[in-house]
Design a protein around this motif. Structure first.
Motif, PDB file in Angstrom:
ATOM      1  N   THR A   1       0.827  -1.223   0.000  1.00 24.38           N
ATOM      2  CA  THR A   1       0.000   0.000   0.000  1.00 24.38           C
ATOM      3  C   THR A   1       0.855   1.263   0.000  1.00 24.38           C
ATOM      4  OG1 THR A   1      -0.154   0.148   2.421  1.00 24.38           O
ATOM      5  CG2 THR A   1      -1.828  -1.190   1.280  1.00 24.38           C
ATOM      6  N   GLN A   2       2.168   1.101   0.091  1.00 28.89           N
ATOM      7  CA  GLN A   2       3.091   2.239   0.169  1.00 28.89           C
ATOM      8  C   GLN A   2       3.857   2.405  -1.145  1.00 28.89           C
ATOM      9  OE1 GLN A   2       2.941   3.982   3.134  1.00 28.89           O
ATOM     10  NE2 GLN A   2       1.355   2.456   3.504  1.00 28.89           N
ATOM     11  N   GLU A   3       4.402   3.621  -1.328  1.00 27.15           N
ATOM     12  CA  GLU A   3       5.294   3.835  -2.468  1.00 27.15           C
ATOM     13  C   GLU A   3       6.610   3.113  -2.208  1.00 27.15           C
ATOM     14  OE1 GLU A   3       5.607   8.121  -2.310  1.00 27.15           O
ATOM     15  OE2 GLU A   3       4.158   8.326  -3.922  1.00 27.15           O
ATOM     16  N   CYS A   4       7.327   2.812  -3.274  1.00 28.12           N
ATOM     17  CA  CYS A   4       8.646   2.213  -3.106  1.00 28.12           C
ATOM     18  C   CYS A   4       9.589   3.256  -2.494  1.00 28.12           C
ATOM     19  CB  CYS A   4       9.191   1.698  -4.443  1.00 28.12           C
ATOM     20  SG  CYS A   4       9.642   3.009  -5.606  1.00 28.12           S
ATOM     21  N   THR A   5      10.728   2.810  -2.044  1.00 29.95           N
ATOM     22  CA  THR A   5      11.670   3.705  -1.373  1.00 29.95           C
ATOM     23  C   THR A   5      12.093   4.863  -2.268  1.00 29.95           C
ATOM     24  OG1 THR A   5      12.466   1.850  -0.050  1.00 29.95           O
ATOM     25  CG2 THR A   5      13.883   3.784  -0.157  1.00 29.95           C
ATOM     26  N   ALA A   6      12.381   4.588  -3.530  1.00 28.80           N
ATOM     27  CA  ALA A   6      12.833   5.652  -4.443  1.00 28.80           C
ATOM     28  C   ALA A   6      11.737   6.699  -4.651  1.00 28.80           C
ATOM     29  CB  ALA A   6      13.246   5.054  -5.780  1.00 28.80           C
TER      30      ALA A   6
END
Length: 165
Positions: free
Chosen positions: A38-43
């Motif tokens: 549900t989250q964006e990737c780290t980059a």
């Protein structure tokens, strides 16, 4: 059979990553993997954070410029003398002086029982304090303390027998 440690994650931003979740207890890996999806990737998260910080910095710069212009106009309107100090301290001191005196006027005259005549004496005393650092130091002071603080500042300007005490 052991619970897997490498989990494929399809992030909300559309990117895919294989995350090593071996640092988590085996019974919490699946739930964490679902949350990661549900989250964006780290980059993407870092890029979003940097953009937000740049937006915040631009907003803060605009806000400071508006406050500075308002404080300088106020200083001219009420015949406040220029402050002394470094360029950075002077601009900050002008804002602090405006905020301190405006808050004191509101608390003492508008909401309190100080007369306009008494306030003019406070204002006149404030004109004698031209060190930017003094106004910066007083930025968190209580409006009721302003007269006493100004008195102390003007007393400190008077020479004493021994300047080291």
């Amino acid at each position: 059979m052991a619970v897997k440690t490498i989990w494929p994650i399809d992030h909300s931003c559309g990117h895919h990553s294989d995350r090593d979740l071996s640092g988590r207890p085996a019974d919490r890996r699946a739930g964490f993997a679902e949350w990661l999806a549900t989250q964006e990737c780290t980059a993407c998260w870092r890029a979003s954070k940097e953009a937000n910080e740049q937006d915040k910095a631009a907003w803060l710069e605009t806000k400071r410029a508006e406050e500075q212009a308002e404080s300088e106009a106020w200083s001219q309107q009420y015949r406040m003398p220029p402050l002394v100090g470094t360029d950075r301290a002077v601009s900050w001191g002008v804002r602090c002086r405006h905020q301190v005196l405006a808050a004191a006027y509101t608390a003492l005259v508008v909401e309190g029982d100080t007369s306009e005549v008494d306030w003019e004496a406070v204002e006149e005393s404030a004109r004698t304090v031209t060190r930017a650092g003094w106004w910066i130091d007083q930025r968190s002071s209580e409006p009721d303390d302003l007269s006493e603080l100004l008195q102390a500042a003007t007393d400190a300007d008077r020479p004493t027998e021994n300047p080291y005490f």
